[in-house]
Design a protein around this motif. Structure first.
Motif, short mmCIF file in Angstrom:
data_model
loop_
_atom_site.label_atom_id
_atom_site.label_comp_id
_atom_site.label_asym_id
_atom_site.label_seq_id
_atom_site.Cartn_x
_atom_site.Cartn_y
_atom_site.Cartn_z
N ASN A 1 0.83 -1.20 0.00
CA ASN A 1 0.00 0.00 0.00
C ASN A 1 0.87 1.25 0.00
O ASN A 1 2.05 1.20 0.29
CB ASN A 1 -0.88 0.04 1.26
N ALA A 2 0.23 2.39 -0.29
CA ALA A 2 0.94 3.65 -0.14
C ALA A 2 1.36 3.78 1.33
O ALA A 2 0.67 3.30 2.21
CB ALA A 2 0.03 4.80 -0.53
N VAL A 3 2.47 4.40 1.58
CA VAL A 3 2.99 4.51 2.94
C VAL A 3 2.54 5.84 3.55
O VAL A 3 3.12 6.87 3.26
CB VAL A 3 4.53 4.40 2.94
N PRO A 4 1.48 5.84 4.37
CA PRO A 4 1.05 7.10 4.97
C PRO A 4 1.91 7.45 6.18
O PRO A 4 2.52 6.59 6.79
CB PRO A 4 -0.38 6.80 5.39
N PHE A 5 1.92 8.72 6.50
CA PHE A 5 2.61 9.15 7.72
C PHE A 5 1.63 8.99 8.88
O PHE A 5 0.44 9.01 8.71
CB PHE A 5 3.08 10.59 7.60
N ARG A 6 2.18 8.82 10.06
CA ARG A 6 1.34 8.67 11.25
C ARG A 6 2.19 8.87 12.49
O ARG A 6 3.41 8.77 12.44
CB ARG A 6 0.69 7.29 11.30
N GLY A 7 1.55 9.15 13.60
CA GLY A 7 2.24 9.18 14.86
C GLY A 7 2.66 7.77 15.23
O GLY A 7 2.01 6.80 14.85
N CYS A 8 3.75 7.64 15.95
CA CYS A 8 4.21 6.29 16.32
C CYS A 8 4.31 6.14 17.83
O CYS A 8 3.84 5.17 18.39
CB CYS A 8 5.53 5.99 15.64
N ARG A 9 4.95 7.10 18.51
CA ARG A 9 5.07 7.13 19.98
C ARG A 9 4.77 8.56 20.41
O ARG A 9 5.67 9.31 20.73
CB ARG A 9 6.47 6.74 20.43
N THR A 10 3.51 8.92 20.41
CA THR A 10 3.11 10.30 20.68
C THR A 10 2.81 10.46 22.18
O THR A 10 2.11 9.64 22.75
CB THR A 10 1.87 10.66 19.85
N SER A 11 3.35 11.52 22.75
CA SER A 11 3.11 11.72 24.18
C SER A 11 3.07 13.21 24.53
O SER A 11 3.56 14.06 23.80
CB SER A 11 4.21 11.05 25.01
N ILE A 12 2.46 13.47 25.66
CA ILE A 12 2.46 14.80 26.27
C ILE A 12 3.51 14.74 27.37
O ILE A 12 3.48 13.85 28.21
CB ILE A 12 1.08 15.16 26.83
N SER A 13 4.43 15.67 27.35
CA SER A 13 5.51 15.68 28.33
C SER A 13 4.97 16.00 29.72
O SER A 13 4.14 16.89 29.88
CB SER A 13 6.57 16.71 27.95
N PRO A 14 5.48 15.29 30.73
CA PRO A 14 5.04 15.57 32.10
C PRO A 14 5.52 16.93 32.60
O PRO A 14 6.50 17.47 32.10
CB PRO A 14 5.64 14.43 32.92
#
Length: 183
Positions: free
Chosen positions: A61-74
């Motif tokens: 398939n086409a390679v879409p971009f996406r978040g992988c390890r998304t976080s809010i910093s403490p």
């Protein structure tokens, strides 16, 4: 908020994305200001920006971009202080699946485990709840961020693909309580 695929031994982490680019952290929101987007090579070219090494997909398939390890910093707030500051709302301890409309930012996520809070005290468990809203509005509303951080694991189903991802966030709360007492 940061997307960081370089954290070792976490679901969603990698050394190279599916376009062969070396993984690197991408700050997305810094001090409450949107500072970057996630790009694959194609979208980066359209916006005149460098790709963020976040392309993930399958070879067929086409390679879409996406978040992988998304976080809010403490931050420095004590989680117990945040809970005590709530007048009324839902304290979510475990999220379920969900989806986001990337064009509008509207989202809906299941709450696998949550508790109704009134006057800073947990009153009872809540069942069959969903969180819904508009991402940028919700992010702008956050004014209390705890020092703790919890990590979740998942699978991103963007474009029908199943790619391992993870997310993390500390306890946090909005400036105003959005909760409505459950019926």
């Amino acid at each position: 908020m940061i997307d960081d695929p370089t954290l070792p031994f976490y679901r969603g982490s990698y050394h190279f994305d599916d376009e062969g680019l070396a993984a690197r952290p991408t700050p997305v929101v810094k001090n409450g200001v949107l500072c970057d987007y996630l790009y694959d090579r194609s979208t980066a070219l359209k916006d005149g920006k460098p790709p963020t090494a976040t392309a993930a997909g399958s070879p067929s398939n086409a390679v879409p971009f996406r978040g992988c390890r998304t976080s809010i910093s403490p931050r420095a707030r004590r989680p117990s202080e945040i809970l005590r500051s709530l007048k009324a709302g839902l304290f979510v301890t475990r999220m379920g699946g969900g989806q986001v409309n990337t064009a509008t930012g509207e989202f809906v996520f299941e709450v696998d485990e949550g508790y109704w809070v009134e006057d800073g005290k947990i009153r009872h468990m809540v069942r069959d709840a969903n969180l819904l809203g508009v991402g940028p509005e919700v992010l702008r509303s956050i004014d209390r961020v705890g020092w703790d951080i919890g990590w979740g694991i998942g699978t991103c189903g963007k474009d029908g693909q199943g790619v391992p991802v993870g997310d993390g966030q500390p306890n946090l709360a909005p400036a105003k309580d959005f909760g409505r007492r459950p019926a």
